[in-house]
Design an enzyme around this catalytic site. Sequence first.
Site, PDB file in Angstrom:
ATOM      1  CB  SER A  10      -2.270  22.063 -16.969  1.00  0.00           C
ATOM      2  OG  SER A  10      -2.182  20.767 -17.515  1.00  0.00           O
ATOM      3  CG  HIS A  35      -6.381  22.833 -18.647  1.00  0.00           C
ATOM      4  ND1 HIS A  35      -7.289  23.362 -19.532  1.00  0.00           N
ATOM      5  CD2 HIS A  35      -5.431  22.223 -19.406  1.00  0.00           C
ATOM      6  CE1 HIS A  35      -6.907  23.098 -20.771  1.00  0.00           C
ATOM      7  NE2 HIS A  35      -5.779  22.401 -20.727  1.00  0.00           N
ATOM      8  CG  ASP A  37      -3.646  19.385 -20.744  1.00  0.00           C
ATOM      9  OD1 ASP A  37      -4.338  19.995 -21.587  1.00  0.00           O
ATOM     10  OD2 ASP A  37      -2.886  19.956 -19.940  1.00  0.00           O
ATOM     11  CG  MET A  39      -2.234  14.718 -24.152  1.00  0.00           C
ATOM     12  SD  MET A  39      -0.464  15.081 -24.084  1.00  0.00           S
ATOM     13  CE  MET A  39      -0.502  16.705 -23.321  1.00  0.00           C
ATOM     14  CG  HIS A  68      -7.124  20.733 -23.993  1.00  0.00           C
ATOM     15  ND1 HIS A  68      -5.837  21.267 -23.951  1.00  0.00           N
ATOM     16  CD2 HIS A  68      -7.478  20.699 -25.310  1.00  0.00           C
ATOM     17  CE1 HIS A  68      -5.434  21.523 -25.191  1.00  0.00           C
ATOM     18  NE2 HIS A  68      -6.399  21.179 -26.024  1.00  0.00           N
ATOM     19  CG  MET A  70      -4.817  18.132 -26.809  1.00  0.00           C
ATOM     20  SD  MET A  70      -3.370  18.522 -25.838  1.00  0.00           S
ATOM     21  CE  MET A  70      -4.029  18.279 -24.209  1.00  0.00           C
ATOM     22  CG  MET A 139      -3.734  24.345 -28.490  1.00  0.00           C
ATOM     23  SD  MET A 139      -3.751  23.880 -26.770  1.00  0.00           S
ATOM     24  CE  MET A 139      -2.030  23.640 -26.400  1.00  0.00           C
ATOM     25  N   GLY A 144       0.917  18.686 -26.743  1.00  0.00           N
ATOM     26  CA  GLY A 144       1.554  17.378 -26.568  1.00  0.00           C
ATOM     27  C   GLY A 144       2.421  17.300 -25.336  1.00  0.00           C
ATOM     28  N   GLY A 147       5.602  22.613 -20.471  1.00  0.00           N
ATOM     29  CA  GLY A 147       6.931  23.212 -20.351  1.00  0.00           C
ATOM     30  C   GLY A 147       7.525  23.754 -21.630  1.00  0.00           C
ATOM     31  CG  ASP A 177      -3.412  24.704 -22.832  1.00  0.00           C
ATOM     32  OD1 ASP A 177      -2.445  24.698 -22.054  1.00  0.00           O
ATOM     33  OD2 ASP A 177      -4.124  23.705 -23.056  1.00  0.00           O
ATOM     34  N   GLY A 178      -0.475  27.027 -22.869  1.00  0.00           N
ATOM     35  CA  GLY A 178       0.895  26.692 -23.248  1.00  0.00           C
ATOM     36  C   GLY A 178       1.874  27.832 -23.063  1.00  0.00           C
ATOM     37  N   GLY A 179       2.848  27.609 -22.199  1.00  0.00           N
ATOM     38  CA  GLY A 179       3.931  28.570 -22.037  1.00  0.00           C
ATOM     39  C   GLY A 179       3.572  29.846 -21.307  1.00  0.00           C
ATOM     40  N   GLY A 199       0.645  25.207 -16.453  1.00  0.00           N
ATOM     41  CA  GLY A 199       1.089  23.908 -15.953  1.00  0.00           C
ATOM     42  C   GLY A 199       2.380  24.055 -15.180  1.00  0.00           C
ATOM     43  CB  SER A 200       5.910  23.930 -16.276  1.00  0.00           C
ATOM     44  OG  SER A 200       5.712  24.748 -17.393  1.00  0.00           O
TER      45      SER A 200
HETATM   46  C1  DX5 Z   1      -0.092  21.127 -23.789  1.00  0.00           C
HETATM   47  C2  DX5 Z   1      -1.234  21.134 -22.798  1.00  0.00           C
HETATM   48  C3  DX5 Z   1      -1.138  22.191 -21.770  1.00  0.00           C
HETATM   49  C4  DX5 Z   1       0.048  22.104 -20.880  1.00  0.00           C
HETATM   50  C5  DX5 Z   1       0.492  23.491 -20.529  1.00  0.00           C
HETATM   51  O1  DX5 Z   1      -0.294  20.153 -24.739  1.00  0.00           O
HETATM   52  O2  DX5 Z   1      -2.460  21.299 -23.453  1.00  0.00           O
HETATM   53  O3  DX5 Z   1      -2.327  22.323 -21.008  1.00  0.00           O
HETATM   54  O4  DX5 Z   1      -0.180  21.385 -19.710  1.00  0.00           O
HETATM   55  O5  DX5 Z   1       1.687  23.387 -19.859  1.00  0.00           O
HETATM   56  P1  DX5 Z   1       2.670  24.603 -19.634  1.00  0.00           P
HETATM   57  O6  DX5 Z   1       1.919  25.620 -18.840  1.00  0.00           O
HETATM   58  O7  DX5 Z   1       3.783  23.965 -18.871  1.00  0.00           O
HETATM   59  O8  DX5 Z   1       3.082  25.107 -20.976  1.00  0.00           O
HETATM   60 ZN    ZN Z   2      -4.441  21.860 -22.247  1.00  0.00          ZN
END
Ligand code: DX5
Ligand code: ZN
Length: 218
Positions: A10, A35, A37, A39, A68, A70, A139, A144, A147, A177-179, A199-200
């Site tokens: 991401s 990816h 994001d 928002m 993606h 959002m 998700m 949002g 990390g 997606d996420g964590g 992402g992180s």
């Molecule tokens: C969250 C995003 C994710 C995010 C994931 O709202 O949709 O794509 O970047 O980030 P990590 O991998 O750090 O949880």
């Molecule tokens: Zn995403």
Amino acid sequence: MKKMIKLAPSVLAADFANVSEGISIIEDAGAEWVHLDVMDGSFVPEITFGSQMVKAIRSRTDLPLDVHLMIEKPENHIDAFLAAGSDFITIHAEAVVHANRVIQMIKDGGAKAGVSIVPSTPVSALTELLPFVDLVLIMTVNPGYGGQKLIPECLDKVRTLNTLKKEKGLAFEISIDGGVNRSTIKACKEAGIDVFVAGSAFFGAEDPSAEAEYLKNC
Ligand code: DX5
Ligand code: ZN
């Protein structure tokens, strides 16, 4: 043979002042998708970027762009994201009443269509959409921010989707997606994912290429 699982880093976790370098890091790591994001500050609290950024990244890489959305009222923005060169456009089931129509708009525009659900939305909300989508994005955090910690209960949805896929003979891919990181990736794989966003864990690693290799092959 081990199943090939795709990594979609991401850009949210990349340096926004140097997105081009972020794309190089993704390419050098051999990741399969990028990816993105989007928002809107309404569906989720933060604002990131829109179709102009997708267009700029499109001119910078041939990797599939996994967009993606959002955002509220995604139907008003599909044309712009199609024109920007998105390969996948994923909308949120919670953000739209006529999801079927929006999915059709995406496919008519030549992109692959995805649908996503937040942790509090059950898979049953997607039943009528599954035959029409190419991708389901589960998700595993409340969207949002990057990390955050993965909510393990969300992985049950991946199992449910795999069962539905088999029962109904459907072909959509399942992404999460996420964590996702070294301590959660194995549980994600056991649940039966096809793709994972990172992402992180990816951009925060000292060596993102080595991290990609580990996460994909562990
Ligand atoms: C969250 C995003 C994710 C995010 C994931 O709202 O949709 O794509 O970047 O980030 P990590 O991998 O750090 O949880
Ligand atoms: Zn995403």
